[in-house]
Write a protein that holds these residues in place. Structure first.
Motif: not given
Length: 114
Positions: A40-62
């Motif tokens: 589904g959507r939004r399994q991550y915790s808003f507090n997850s530094e790991v998820y933010r790191k990977y999400a930011n990496r994907v968005v920056k590359q795009l």
């Protein structure tokens, strides 16, 4: 923090199980204390530094790849339906620890954890 993507890939879900949001104690239908299942959507915790790191990496590359393509891209949707179906609620240990840090900062460490 803003999460730049609404879900995570399966490898991230499997590799970082402690980064998943946990359902609260008042959840209906026996889901109390369960973790969000993959798919589904939004399994991550808003507090997850790991998820933010990977999400930011994907968005920056795009963004880097398509920044000059004004013929293709005219707007960028970061996310929608924030908090949809309780996805902003997280009762994981990570969320509890982040909440305590926020309280200490807000109230100058004048809180008790007991």
């Amino acid at each position: 923090y803003m999460i730049q993507t609404a879900t995570m890939p399966s490898w991230l879900y499997n590799a970082y199980a402690d980064e998943i949001a946990q359902v609260g104690p008042d959840s209906p239908n026996g889901y109390a204390g369960k973790y969000a299942a993959f798919g589904g959507r939004r399994q991550y915790s808003f507090n997850s530094e790991v998820y933010r790191k990977y999400a930011n990496r994907v968005v920056k590359q795009l963004a880097d790849r398509y920044a000059s393509r004004t013929d293709l891209i005219h707007s960028w949707q970061v996310d929608n339906e924030l908090g949809h179906e309780g996805s902003d609620l997280d009762f994981s240990q990570m969320a509890l620890e982040a909440w305590r840090v926020w309280l200490k900062e807000k109230y100058d460490a004048d809180i008790s954890t007991t």
